[in-house]
Write an enzyme that holds these catalytic residues in place. Structure first.
Site, PDB file in Angstrom:
ATOM      1  N   SER A 144      26.768   7.261  76.378  1.00 14.01           N
ATOM      2  CA  SER A 144      25.705   6.030  75.973  1.00 14.01           C
ATOM      3  C   SER A 144      25.503   4.539  75.944  1.00 14.01           C
ATOM      4  O   SER A 144      26.867   4.724  74.734  1.00 14.01           O
ATOM      5  CB  SER A 144      24.037   6.991  74.634  1.00 14.01           C
ATOM      6  OG  SER A 144      23.174   6.629  74.461  1.00 14.01           O
ATOM      7  N   TYR A 158      23.145  11.819  66.703  1.00 17.46           N
ATOM      8  CA  TYR A 158      23.431  11.119  68.815  1.00 17.46           C
ATOM      9  C   TYR A 158      24.215  10.243  69.060  1.00 17.46           C
ATOM     10  O   TYR A 158      25.157  10.191  70.469  1.00 17.46           O
ATOM     11  CB  TYR A 158      21.659  10.700  69.301  1.00 17.46           C
ATOM     12  CG  TYR A 158      22.349  10.914  70.547  1.00 17.46           C
ATOM     13  CD1 TYR A 158      21.765  11.472  71.792  1.00 17.46           C
ATOM     14  CD2 TYR A 158      21.714   9.280  71.033  1.00 17.46           C
ATOM     15  CE1 TYR A 158      22.142  11.107  73.034  1.00 17.46           C
ATOM     16  CE2 TYR A 158      21.775   8.705  72.554  1.00 17.46           C
ATOM     17  CZ  TYR A 158      21.812  10.054  73.028  1.00 17.46           C
ATOM     18  OH  TYR A 158      21.326   9.410  74.882  1.00 17.46           O
TER      19      TYR A 158
END
Ligand code: NAP
Length: 249
Positions: A144, A158
């Site tokens: 990501s 995350y």
């Protein structure tokens, strides 16, 4: 022409579903892995079969070693020898500041995103490595942009997990480069999927889209195309690459 069997973890929804559908179009038999939503996984299977493709859905939590072993065994038994893996399954946990994050959620995000990616990659390499009698293959891990942006006040845990995915990609790619396996990574920006609602902010893409140089969120299909390119022979010299697909963010 058949390209062999691909496993797409988290293939039932979002980026994984788009990747599964495109992989089928490109000639792969597709194993659609999911963890709880069998209905959505079966919809992807039905869509592939309706166009004459081969697919099956297999439930497994990617952070559970025994379940991962069984996922790979089932995929090869039902669809044939593995030639590709997309490590796409991922979770954010609840949006918010790290200080307020429940340790149970923190642990599960790290388990799914990091341990799950590593366990699945290891299973794939064991089967595909030419050093072990396999036919070679390709792996794409999905990280990501958060890995580089850090996601303060939203998803620091995350972001850290996705940085681990990128570093793992680089090291593992070098480790198996001579064994007929290319490992690369796609780093998506803001993409319109259900992951944002699951994190507690359904309107996140619309809220942040103005910060994206392209002024919009991405579609899952735009990420799927990058994944399939990295899996293909067109990317034959890509090893340990991190391909950013983020509208410039
Ligand atoms: P999504 O729409 O929330 O779908 C998540 C998928 O992962 C579902 O198929 C889900 O299965 C599966 N999954 C979740 N936990 C799992 C587990 N423990 N074991 C196996 N499968 C599991 O997510 P998405 O937005 O498409 O994201 C896909 C990947 O792209 C993730 O790695 C995510 O971090 C990354 N990414 C997304 C964005 C974005 O903006 N959407 C941006 C950057 C990176 P069920 O259907 O059974 O729940």
């Amino acid at each position: 022409m058949s390209k062999g069997t691909i496993i797409v973890t988290g293939g039932s929804r979002g980026i994984g579903a788009a990747t599964s559908l495109l992989a089928a179009e490109r000639g792969y038999a597709v194993c659609i892995n999911y963890t709880s939503n069998s209905e959505r996984a079966e919809q992807v299977v039905a869509s592939i079969r309706s166009k004459g493709g081969k697919a099956s859905a297999v439930q497994a939590d990617v952070s559970d070693e025994a379940a991962v072993q069984s996922l790979f065994e089932t995929a090869e038994r039902e669809l044939g020898p593995l030639t590709a893996l997309v490590n796409n399954a991922g979770t954010t946990g609840k949006i918010g500041r790290l200080l307020d994050l429940d340790t149970k959620i923190l642990r599960s995000v790290l388990d799914v995103n990091i341990l799950g990616t590593i366990l699945c990659a290891r299973q794939a390499v064991r089967r595909m490595s030419t050093a072990r009698g396999g036919q070679g293959g390709a792996i794409v891990n999905v990280s990501s942009r958060a890995a580089q942006l850090g996601s303060p006040n939203e998803y620091v845990h995350y972001a850290a997990s996705k940085a681990a995915v990128e570093t793992f990609t680089i090291g593992m790619a070098k480790e198996v480069a001579t064994e007929g396996i290319r490992i690369n990574c796609v780093s998506p920006g803001l993409v319109e999927t259900e992951i944002h609602a699951a994190g507690g902010d359904a309107g996140r893409v619309q809220r942040i889209a103005g910060n994206v140089p392209l002024q919009r969120g991405g579609q899952p299909e735009e990420i799927a195309k990058a994944i399939l390119w990295l899996l293909s022979d067109e990317a034959s010299y890509c090893v340990g690459s991190i391909l950013v697909v983020s509208g410039g963010r």
